[in-house]
Design a protein around this motif. Structure first.
Motif, PDB file in Angstrom:
ATOM      1  N   UNK A  29       0.881  -1.166   0.000  1.00 42.08           N
ATOM      2  CA  UNK A  29       0.000   0.000   0.000  1.00 42.08           C
ATOM      3  C   UNK A  29       0.919   1.216   0.000  1.00 42.08           C
ATOM      4  N   UNK A  30       0.843   2.011  -1.064  1.00 47.80           N
ATOM      5  CA  UNK A  30       1.764   3.129  -1.265  1.00 47.80           C
ATOM      6  C   UNK A  30       0.995   4.446  -1.231  1.00 47.80           C
ATOM      7  N   UNK A  79       0.057  -2.805  -4.491  1.00 51.83           N
ATOM      8  CA  UNK A  79      -1.264  -3.416  -4.540  1.00 51.83           C
ATOM      9  C   UNK A  79      -2.291  -2.306  -4.712  1.00 51.83           C
ATOM     10  N   UNK A  80      -2.059  -1.222  -3.983  1.00 55.67           N
ATOM     11  CA  UNK A  80      -2.910  -0.039  -4.090  1.00 55.67           C
ATOM     12  C   UNK A  80      -2.024   1.180  -3.883  1.00 55.67           C
ATOM     13  N   UNK A  81      -2.265   2.207  -4.690  1.00 51.14           N
ATOM     14  CA  UNK A  81      -1.489   3.426  -4.575  1.00 51.14           C
ATOM     15  C   UNK A  81      -2.442   4.613  -4.585  1.00 51.14           C
ATOM     16  N   UNK A  82      -2.196   5.529  -3.642  1.00 50.39           N
ATOM     17  CA  UNK A  82      -2.985   6.755  -3.566  1.00 50.39           C
ATOM     18  C   UNK A  82      -2.021   7.924  -3.547  1.00 50.39           C
ATOM     19  N   UNK A  83      -2.430   9.020  -4.187  1.00 49.47           N
ATOM     20  CA  UNK A  83      -1.575  10.187  -4.234  1.00 49.47           C
ATOM     21  C   UNK A  83      -2.325  11.449  -3.887  1.00 49.47           C
ATOM     22  N   UNK A  84      -1.574  12.498  -3.656  1.00 49.67           N
ATOM     23  CA  UNK A  84      -2.163  13.817  -3.420  1.00 49.67           C
ATOM     24  C   UNK A  84      -1.252  14.875  -4.022  1.00 49.67           C
ATOM     25  N   UNK A  85      -1.838  15.999  -4.348  1.00 51.51           N
ATOM     26  CA  UNK A  85      -1.067  17.126  -4.847  1.00 51.51           C
ATOM     27  C   UNK A  85      -1.895  18.393  -4.649  1.00 51.51           C
ATOM     28  N   UNK A  86      -1.218  19.526  -4.463  1.00 49.73           N
ATOM     29  CA  UNK A  86      -1.947  20.781  -4.301  1.00 49.73           C
ATOM     30  C   UNK A  86      -2.370  21.365  -5.639  1.00 49.73           C
ATOM     31  N   UNK A  87      -1.827  20.862  -6.728  1.00 49.55           N
ATOM     32  CA  UNK A  87      -2.188  21.361  -8.050  1.00 49.55           C
ATOM     33  C   UNK A  87      -3.327  20.531  -8.637  1.00 49.55           C
ATOM     34  N   UNK A  88      -4.451  21.170  -8.854  1.00 43.11           N
ATOM     35  CA  UNK A  88      -5.602  20.493  -9.435  1.00 43.11           C
ATOM     36  C   UNK A  88      -5.270  19.931 -10.822  1.00 43.11           C
ATOM     37  N   UNK A  89      -4.523  20.686 -11.606  1.00 41.56           N
ATOM     38  CA  UNK A  89      -4.184  20.232 -12.957  1.00 41.56           C
ATOM     39  C   UNK A  89      -3.206  19.063 -12.939  1.00 41.56           C
ATOM     40  N   UNK A  90      -2.261  19.065 -12.012  1.00 40.45           N
ATOM     41  CA  UNK A  90      -1.352  17.919 -11.879  1.00 40.45           C
ATOM     42  C   UNK A  90      -2.160  16.676 -11.486  1.00 40.45           C
ATOM     43  N   UNK A  91      -3.105  16.839 -10.571  1.00 43.28           N
ATOM     44  CA  UNK A  91      -3.966  15.719 -10.171  1.00 43.28           C
ATOM     45  C   UNK A  91      -4.714  15.158 -11.377  1.00 43.28           C
ATOM     46  N   UNK A  92      -5.203  16.024 -12.223  1.00 47.30           N
ATOM     47  CA  UNK A  92      -5.953  15.585 -13.409  1.00 47.30           C
ATOM     48  C   UNK A  92      -5.071  14.753 -14.327  1.00 47.30           C
ATOM     49  N   UNK A  93      -3.829  15.171 -14.528  1.00 45.44           N
ATOM     50  CA  UNK A  93      -2.902  14.404 -15.369  1.00 45.44           C
ATOM     51  C   UNK A  93      -2.626  13.044 -14.727  1.00 45.44           C
TER      52      UNK A  93
END
Length: 193
Positions: free
Chosen positions: A85-86, A105-119
């Protein structure tokens, strides 16, 4: 003069700090960081990454692999297949997820940039990508849930790391790894990973 005209101008403050020695205690406002990365998100991998020869995701994976070798006393470590779990703090466009394909097995991410998240979402490598800061993201995670926590090029944007590190300890499983980068070599080895 520019700073006297507008003491809140972050661009001027950063240039001035660089000219005065390259170090700053400025905490960049989230809005500034978000606007900066929103403006480059769609072209980031095609235009910026090649120019700066960005290798942080690969360097993080190498560091984690070396830590696996150290743990087992082996000549070389091997990342597990589809087990971990990453959590990827400041995931940007998902470059670290691509480097860890097959390990998580599962990966979750976060970012403060909405556009980076979309990519990052378009790549389909993360189970979830949250548009939020690293501390808020960690505080939303279940305790003792992550095998690997990544923070590539995140710490320079955070003035006070203590709350983030406390939250990281809370979410990491025993024996888990936390791979991150710093702007400068903090160990004296010439390595910032």
């Amino acid at each position: 003069k520019a700073l006297k005209m507008d003491p809140t101008n972050m661009d001027v403050r950063l240039v001035l700090a660089a000219l005065e020695g390259g170090s700053t205690d400025l905490e960049l406002p989230r809005q500034y960081v978000e606007a900066l990365f929103n403006s480059v998100a769609e072209t980031y991998e095609d235009t910026i990454i090649p120019v700066i020869s960005y290798q942080v995701p690969n360097e993080l994976v190498t560091a984690v692999t070396k830590s696996m070798a150290f743990d087992c006393g082996c000549a070389s470590g091997q990342l597990p297949a589809n087990e971990w779990a990453v959590l990827d703090l400041g995931c940007g466009t998902g470059l670290s997820a691509a480097s860890l394909r097959g390990t998580a097995m599962v990966m979750a991410g976060c970012d403060v940039s909405l556009n980076m998240c979309a990519v990052a979402r378009r790549k389909g490598l993360y189970a979830t990508v949250a548009h939020t800061d690293a501390l808020t993201f960690l505080n939303q995670q279940a305790p003792v849930a992550a095998d690997l926590l990544l923070a590539g090029d995140v710490f320079p944007y955070i003035k006070d790391l203590e709350p983030l590190l406390v939250a990281a300890v809370r979410v990491l499983k025993p024996g888990a790894r936390f791979a991150f980068t710093t702007e400068e070599d903090v160990r004296g080895s010439g390595d910032s990973v």
